[in-house]
Design an enzyme around this catalytic site. Structure first.
Site, mmCIF file in Angstrom:
data_model
loop_
_atom_site.group_PDB
_atom_site.id
_atom_site.type_symbol
_atom_site.label_atom_id
_atom_site.label_comp_id
_atom_site.label_asym_id
_atom_site.label_seq_id
_atom_site.Cartn_x
_atom_site.Cartn_y
_atom_site.Cartn_z
ATOM 1 N N VAL A 119 73.905 90.174 60.249
ATOM 2 C CA VAL A 119 73.767 89.563 61.487
ATOM 3 C C VAL A 119 72.248 89.851 61.555
ATOM 4 C CG1 VAL A 119 73.421 89.700 64.162
ATOM 5 C CG2 VAL A 119 75.723 89.547 62.894
ATOM 6 N N LEU A 178 69.872 84.461 57.460
ATOM 7 C CA LEU A 178 71.089 83.572 57.051
ATOM 8 C C LEU A 178 71.464 82.814 58.179
ATOM 9 C CD1 LEU A 178 73.114 86.035 54.778
ATOM 10 C CD2 LEU A 178 71.322 84.514 53.977
ATOM 11 N N ASP A 201 68.340 75.151 60.852
ATOM 12 C CA ASP A 201 69.328 75.987 60.817
ATOM 13 C C ASP A 201 70.518 75.433 61.648
ATOM 14 O OD1 ASP A 201 67.589 77.716 59.721
ATOM 15 O OD2 ASP A 201 67.802 79.371 61.113
HETATM 16 C C1 MEV Z 1 64.244 80.246 60.065
HETATM 17 O O1 MEV Z 1 65.122 80.165 59.088
HETATM 18 C C2 MEV Z 1 63.322 79.079 59.375
HETATM 19 C C3 MEV Z 1 61.820 79.024 60.233
HETATM 20 O O2 MEV Z 1 61.413 78.028 59.628
HETATM 21 C C4 MEV Z 1 62.087 78.924 61.925
HETATM 22 C C5 MEV Z 1 62.554 77.557 62.111
HETATM 23 O O3 MEV Z 1 62.626 76.632 61.291
HETATM 24 O O4 MEV Z 1 62.890 77.262 63.166
HETATM 25 C C6 MEV Z 1 60.993 80.338 60.036
#
Ligand code: MEV
Length: 346
Positions: A118, A122, A168
């Site tokens: 966590v 990822l 994500d």
């Molecule tokens: C995080 O996995 C990716 C970032 O680009 C943040 C986002 O896209 O919300 C840093």
């Protein structure tokens, strides 16, 4: 007088984490990014209890529980073991997104398990939110289409973390590898179909800042040096676009080169660390075609590309010697899914 039995419903839903191949941070400012769902998942098991509370357990994160309550159509965190607090906030935000008719919902016990560390970058937060939304919508018999699920999950993540491009949660909902772009008014994502599986080696090191803090750090840098940071974002977007063709052609050499360029650009944003740089260099020294930090940075994961799966396992050892923890993960086409449900509600 007969006894009336009420059958309490249960469901388990799971959603994958992700690795960002290209475009992190710049994607928050409208540039394209490439994100791939991975073969590590977060599972949310929900068992209705019939009382008025929701009890959340997360044995991978810590002992004890968090208690959530339904109030005025919103799920609020009532109390929590400190280590479960972030997960509990994400779960309550996700539940609030699916409660169109709160009276339909009974109390439940929730158990969350994760196949990945966590807070490693990822996408565990996104996977948790997506699996929670899928679980409760199945329990409430509400069908959500892909776009709606992405949007509800993005809103839930945003309400807790203060920033989210939605990349994500998109990977977590749809699975596979996607070209993702967020414009001012919409989210667009398109499946990329690489011809062959990518031999990657991914290593993990603890993070100094979480995603929201790192996104803020980049925003502050942009406030001070806007033209420079916007030019870096443009270059990151260019790299993502070039990588689309390289992925389609399974041109590993070119992908490796683009990953190296990407690490340089992310370092220029000030989000690499000594530990990440050491892992990147160790991977390259062990024969990687390219290596970069992946995710928000300031610790977290490094992703490297090898010529073959055997060579990727050699890079794992180099990552370990450099202080990282090899994760031996791979990309997966499987997005969110309801694993099992007994949904006779009365
Ligand atoms: C995080 O996995 C990716 C970032 O680009 C943040 C986002 O896209 O919300 C840093």
């Amino acid at each position: 007088m007969g006894v009336r039995l009420t059958r309490l419903a249960s469901v388990a839903a799971s959603a994958p984490g992700k690795v960002t191949l290209f475009g992190e941070h710049a994607v928050v400012y409208g540039q394209p990014a490439i994100v791939g769902a991975i073969n590590r998942r977060v599972t949310v098991s929900i068992q209705e209890t019939g009382d008025a509370t929701f009890r959340l357990r997360m044995p991978d994160v810590g002992e004890g529980e968090a208690i959530l309550r339904l109030r005025n159509g919103e799920v609020k965190l009532q109390s929590s073991e400190p280590r479960l607090r972030m997960a509990a906030l994400l779960v309550s935000a996700a539940m609030s997104q699916v409660l169109q008719e709160p009276e339909k919902l009974r109390g439940a016990s929730l158990r969350v398990t994760s196949e990945m560390p966590v807070g490693a970058g990822l996408g565990t937060s996104a996977a948790l939110v997506v699996a929670t939304i899928a679980g409760f919508s199945s329990l409430l018999d509400e069908k959500l289409d892909t776009k709606t699920m992405v949007e509800l999950a993005r809103r839930a993540e945003l309400s807790v973390q203060g920033s989210s491009s939605g990349m994500d949660v998109c990977a977590s909902v749809v699975g596979g590898m996607n070209l993702f772009r967020r414009t001012r008014s919409s989210i667009q994502f398109k499946k990329l179909q690489p011809r062959e599986a990518l031999p990657v080696a991914v290593g993990f090191t603890p993070r100094i800042l979480d995603t929201a803090q790192t996104v803020r750090k980049v925003a502050e840098f942009r406030k001070r040096k806007r033209a420079l940071v916007d030019a870096i974002f443009e270059c990151i977007g260019l790299v993502s676009n070039r990588a689309v063709q390289a992925l389609r052609d399974s041109d590993l050499e070119s992908l490796g080169e683009l990953m190296n360029a990407s690490h340089g650009l992310l370092s220029a944003l000030g989000i690499s660390t000594r530990e990440l740089d050491e892992m990147v260099n160790a991977a390259r020294g062990a024969g990687a075609l390219g290596a970069k930090l992946t995710g928000a940075g300031m610790g977290g994961c490094v992703m490297s590309l090898a010529q073959s799966f055997d060579k990727a396992r050699k890079i794992d050892r180099a990552l370990e010697l450099a202080g990282g923890h090899p994760l031996k993960l791979s990309f997966s086409p499987v997005g969110v899914r309801v694993e099992e449900a007994t949904s006779e509600r009365m």
